[in-house]
Design a protein around this motif. Structure first.
Motif, short mmCIF file in Angstrom:
data_model
loop_
_atom_site.label_atom_id
_atom_site.label_comp_id
_atom_site.label_asym_id
_atom_site.label_seq_id
_atom_site.Cartn_x
_atom_site.Cartn_y
_atom_site.Cartn_z
N PRO A 289 29.14 82.23 41.75
CA PRO A 289 29.73 82.75 42.99
C PRO A 289 30.43 84.09 42.77
O PRO A 289 31.04 84.32 41.73
CB PRO A 289 30.75 81.69 43.40
N GLN A 290 30.32 84.95 43.76
CA GLN A 290 31.03 86.23 43.71
C GLN A 290 31.71 86.46 45.04
O GLN A 290 31.14 86.20 46.10
CB GLN A 290 30.05 87.38 43.49
N LEU B 162 32.38 82.10 36.81
CA LEU B 162 32.39 80.75 37.35
C LEU B 162 30.96 80.31 37.60
O LEU B 162 30.16 81.06 38.14
CB LEU B 162 33.19 80.74 38.66
N TRP B 163 30.63 79.09 37.18
CA TRP B 163 29.31 78.53 37.45
C TRP B 163 29.49 77.20 38.15
O TRP B 163 30.28 76.37 37.70
CB TRP B 163 28.54 78.30 36.15
N VAL B 164 28.77 76.99 39.24
CA VAL B 164 28.85 75.72 39.93
C VAL B 164 27.46 75.16 40.13
O VAL B 164 26.50 75.90 40.35
CB VAL B 164 29.56 75.84 41.31
N ARG B 165 27.37 73.84 40.06
CA ARG B 165 26.07 73.18 40.25
C ARG B 165 25.96 72.75 41.70
O ARG B 165 26.83 72.04 42.21
CB ARG B 165 25.99 71.95 39.33
N LEU C 55 32.67 80.24 50.74
CA LEU C 55 33.01 81.55 50.18
C LEU C 55 33.35 82.53 51.30
O LEU C 55 34.31 83.31 51.20
CB LEU C 55 31.84 82.10 49.35
N VAL C 56 32.56 82.47 52.36
CA VAL C 56 32.81 83.39 53.48
C VAL C 56 34.17 83.08 54.12
O VAL C 56 34.97 83.98 54.37
CB VAL C 56 31.68 83.29 54.52
N ASN D 32 32.29 89.75 51.54
CA ASN D 32 31.17 90.32 50.82
C ASN D 32 30.90 89.37 49.66
O ASN D 32 31.41 89.54 48.55
CB ASN D 32 31.54 91.72 50.31
N VAL D 33 30.14 88.31 49.95
CA VAL D 33 30.00 87.26 48.94
C VAL D 33 28.56 87.13 48.48
O VAL D 33 27.63 87.54 49.16
CB VAL D 33 30.49 85.89 49.49
#
Lengths: 437, 397
Positions: free
Chosen positions: A61-62, A255-258, A271-272, A289-290
């Motif tokens: 995610p960004q 960060l990493w998410v499954r 995220l938004v 801005n994701v």
């Protein structure tokens, strides 16, 4: 079918008659296909899913906390996250997840009276790191989520470090001193060859492997002399210069998410909403801005495939093209030389189609032989590529599928290259062929 | 000789299929070869660039303090210790080329309106000697006139010849003042060259070297040591050992001879150049063998025609030049087409594959190479056609 056998026999005879020419064609097809297969194989083995199928379910995610003045044009959000954003996003993820970063820490080893200080590459991660990225263990296992929360002083070390410090023995329960703190070893990793090293591409896809793995919150609390790893800061204040990990204006956490199925769109919506919330609170300047990219696209985005491999692959394609053009030209001239005999066959009743198939079969034979020799060349090419001093060299392999592919490419391409000369020869009226003899 | 061209063109039209294929072949060959030559040439040039220091004898060791290390020996004392090691000519505290690049904007005017960006080499006493830079004008820096670390004001400096030309033109530059934002430098001498990176660009050789006096400071950083000829590896081991002895709570995470550093920096590029060179050889070989075979097949198919022409009075060289001109028409057309596609491919490759721009000289070299080789390939069969006795040929008819 019987006709195919007959054509094949005719083809063989013809090949033997013009053996020098045929040898040349077979050789050039072999060279082209060999070089192409070796470089294509390298490209495939370096761009495959390093997590064998799980890669499409793991996302990075960004969000974008940068001020509008920082990057005037609308572009991608920063690669990494600020600590505050990372923690929030981490909490919000319901499934499996991991936060991670990396830096250098000093490890003191004492053997006898000899004190040795060395800097070790240290990865900070939450407990599910090892499971999510399929890390193999030699001894012990990773730490528990409770260790994350309690900031336990535990570490997992690499096989190489275990050899250096403890001669390779089972070192579970033993202690090491890192940054003046005592840590207990709870796990030793086996040789781990995750290529490309997708979970952290900030140092390049094939960087030095880590030697120590530490719980994320523990790592944050350890005294750091040389910063907290690579950081991208946009303000010019002292916190940035100090590389303070708590800084609101520095991104560095990965960060990493499954996420499976619907979870992806749900998390994207989160995220938004989070970004909107932050804007309302005055923390963010920009509109949401994701991004939510999976590991495979992340590899592309970070240019994980070295350009040298891409260059060699492109040149090998050119080589294949040239060998096919050469074969086509030589076939054309060879068929011209067969005019007398072909004219005779036509005069004796063979149709244009018969001639066409006969010539095609000849071309196919050359393609097949070229492909077989090409297999030998591709192994040679592979050996050369593996001998390169680059970090990725030892990961290059030729998947079985590429061998079948190369045989088919050789035969099919040569057939295609033969079509035009064969057609033109077959369409030439027999009397012209007989005259020219 | 050139009135041959019309009949040749007509003859080619009869073989237009094969001629078209040959033209495409040559075009693809020159496109790929030209772009490979650009990469290979760039690597070769980079491999021969000098950084300006005594590369064979320089050794770099990074010595840093870690959390919990007791107060240690100051840099100046460490340097004295290092200089007492066997085979050591000089030791200093500072960076070498190929380590992190420090840049500075300087100007001959104090307002810095028109400035030049230079590479800054800032080190302790003994720095120029440890690096082994080659002073060609003025004099070397000496330790006595070095300002203390942290002192502001004017500092003596060495500049590279390229920088001297850029700032002072034909003047020697000795004794002139150079301004930077918070500091100024007095030019004391000029060195032949000093590059921070193995770069071919002219700006890589714009460098400024200055010395500061380290006294009681205890800092971590890079130590550069120059050994006597051939002793670099031994000195490297000795220096690492000694630094560890002087303070066991310091780590030496990086220790290498400069030669090895350079090899690491170039290693990848050299491997790529070698791989491309072998692919180029294969490309050229296939092209030449194809041209040779096709020419000899055409020769064989027109043996009678050639014989008749000889009988009618054409000389050997007429026949020879006939085939060579035919060959050059085809190859020439391929080269012309290939030139256009070479530049087109280069534009794409510059963007996606990060290769350098194709220069006209590399292009011309590739074109000339392929043209000459193709003529040579055709020469054999063409010559054989020209020496046939006409009577022989007609009789075999």
């Amino acid at each position: 079918m019987k006709l195919l056998g007959y054509y094949a026999k005719l083809g063989l005879i013809s090949l033997r008659r013009s053996w020098l020419l045929s040898l040349q064609m077979v050789f050039s097809v072999a060279l082209g296909v060999g070089a192409f297969t070796a470089t294509a194989g390298a490209l495939i083995s370096l761009s495959g899913d390093p997590l064998s199928g799980q890669g499409r379910q793991l996302f990075h995610p960004q969000v974008d906390p940068t001020p509008i003045s920082h990057r005037e044009q609308l572009s991608a959000p920063p690669d990494d996250l600020t600590l505050r954003d990372a923690r929030a996003l981490f909490e919000a993820a319901k499934g499996r997840k991991v936060m991670t970063s990396l830096n250098w820490l000093p490890l003191i080893s004492e053997s006898g009276h000899e004190v040795r200080a060395k800097m070790v590459v240290t990865r900070a991660a939450t407990s599910d790191f090892f499971g999510l990225f399929q890390a193999p263990f030699l001894f012990g296992q990773g730490w528990l989520p409770s260790d994350d929360q309690r900031r336990s002083q535990v570490v997992v070390i690499s096989r190489a470090l275990n050899e250096t410090l403890f001669g390779g023995s089972n070192s579970i329960g033993r202690r090491v001193t890192i940054s003046e703190r005592n840590f207990t070893i709870v796990g030793v990793l086996d040789r781990w060859d995750l290529v490309p090293r997708v979970y952290d591409l900030n140092d390049g896809a094939y960087a030095e492997p880590e030697q120590v793995f530490m719980p994320f919150e523990t790592w944050l609390a350890v005294p750091q002399d040389y910063g907290y790893g690579p950081m991208n800061c946009w303000a010019n204040d002292q916190a940035d210069r100090d590389h303070n990990p708590n800084s609101e204006t520095c991104t560095w956490v990965q960060l990493w998410v499954r996420l499976t199925g619907n979870e992806k769109s749900d998390y994207l919506r989160y995220l938004v909403n989070y970004s909107k919330e932050q804007k309302a609170l005055g923390r963010y300047e920009r509109d949401p801005n994701v991004r939510l990219i999976d590991t495979m696209d992340w590899l592309t985005y970070k240019h994980a495939i070295p350009s040298s491999i891409k260059i060699q692959y492109s040149v090998a394609m050119g080589l294949l093209l040239i060998s096919l053009l050469s074969t086509a030209a030589l076939q054309g001239v060879k068929f011209r030389g067969l005019f007398a005999e072909l004219g005779l066959r036509r005069a004796l009743g063979a149709s244009r189609r018969d001639i066409f198939y006969q010539l095609l079969a000849e071309g196919g034979l050359i393609g097949l032989l070229g492909g077989l020799l090409g297999l030998v060349f591709s192994f040679l090419g592979l050996a050369i590529l593996r001998g390169s001093p680059e970090g990725y060299a030892r990961h290059i392999d030729l998947p079985i599928s590429s061998l079948f592919l190369s045989l088919s490419i050789a035969t099919i391409c040569t057939l295609i290259a033969t079509i035009v000369p064969a057609a033109r020869t077959a369409l030439t009226p027999p009397y012209k062929q007989l005259i020219s003899g | 000789m050139f009135d041959n061209i019309q009949p040749i063109a007509r003859a080619l039209r009869k073989h237009k299929g094969t001629a078209a294929l040959l033209i495409c072949l040559v075009a693809v060959a020159v496109t790929v070869i030209a772009n490979c030559v650009v990469v290979i040439g760039g690597v070769v040039q980079q491999a021969h660039i000098s950084t300006g220091i005594n590369e064979g004898n320089v050794v770099v060791v990074q010595d840093i303090s870690i959390v919990g290390s007791r107060s240690g020996m100051p840099v100046s004392d460490k340097l004295v210790e290092l200089e007492h090691l066997p085979y050591v000519i000089g030791a200093a505290f500072g960076a070498t080329p190929l380590m992190s690049d420090r840049i500075l904007n300087v100007s001959t005017e104090s307002d810095l309106e028109r400035f030049t960006t230079v590479h800054l080499f800032d080190g302790s006493q003994g720095y120029p000697e440890a690096l082994g830079v080659h002073v060609i004008g003025g004099r070397n820096l000496d330790d006595l006139s070095a300002p203390d670390v942290g002192a502001t004001g004017e500092a003596p400096a060495l500049i590279t010849e390229a920088l001297r030309l850029r700032l002072f033109g034909s003047a020697t530059g000795i004794g002139r003042l150079i301004y930077a934002r918070d500091s100024s430098f007095r030019v004391v001498g000029v060195v032949k060259e000093l590059r921070g990176r193995l770069s071919l660009g002219p700006s890589a050789d714009l460098s400024l070297l200055t010395v500061r006096r380290y006294d009681r400071q205890d800092m971590g950083g890079l130590y550069v040591i120059r050994s006597t000829d051939g002793k670099a590896t031994e000195v490297l081991t000795e220096v690492s050992r000694r630094l560890h002895e002087l303070n066991p709570y310091h780590a030496q995470p990086f220790a290498s001879t400069f030669k090895d550093m350079r090899q690491v920096a170039m290693g990848r590029r050299v491997a790529l150049a070698r791989a491309l060179a072998s692919l180029v050889v294969m490309l050229t070989a296939i092209t030449c063998f194809t041209i040779g075979s096709i020419t000899s097949l055409w020769v064989r198919q027109r043996r009678t025609q050639a014989g008749i022409r000889r009988a009618l009075g054409a000389t050997k060289s007429h026949i020879l030049s006939y085939f060579l001109i035919e060959n050059s028409l085809v190859v020439g057309a391929g080269l012309a087409l290939g030139l256009i596609t070479a530049f087109a491919l280069n534009a794409l490759a510059m963007q996606y594959l990060e290769i350098p721009r194709l220069s006209p000289s590399y292009c011309a070299a590739s074109v000339a190479l392929i043209f000459v080789l193709s003529q040579l390939s055709a020469l054999g069969p063409a010559w054989r056609a020209s020496v046939q006795a006409p009577a022989q040929v007609i009789r075999n008819q």
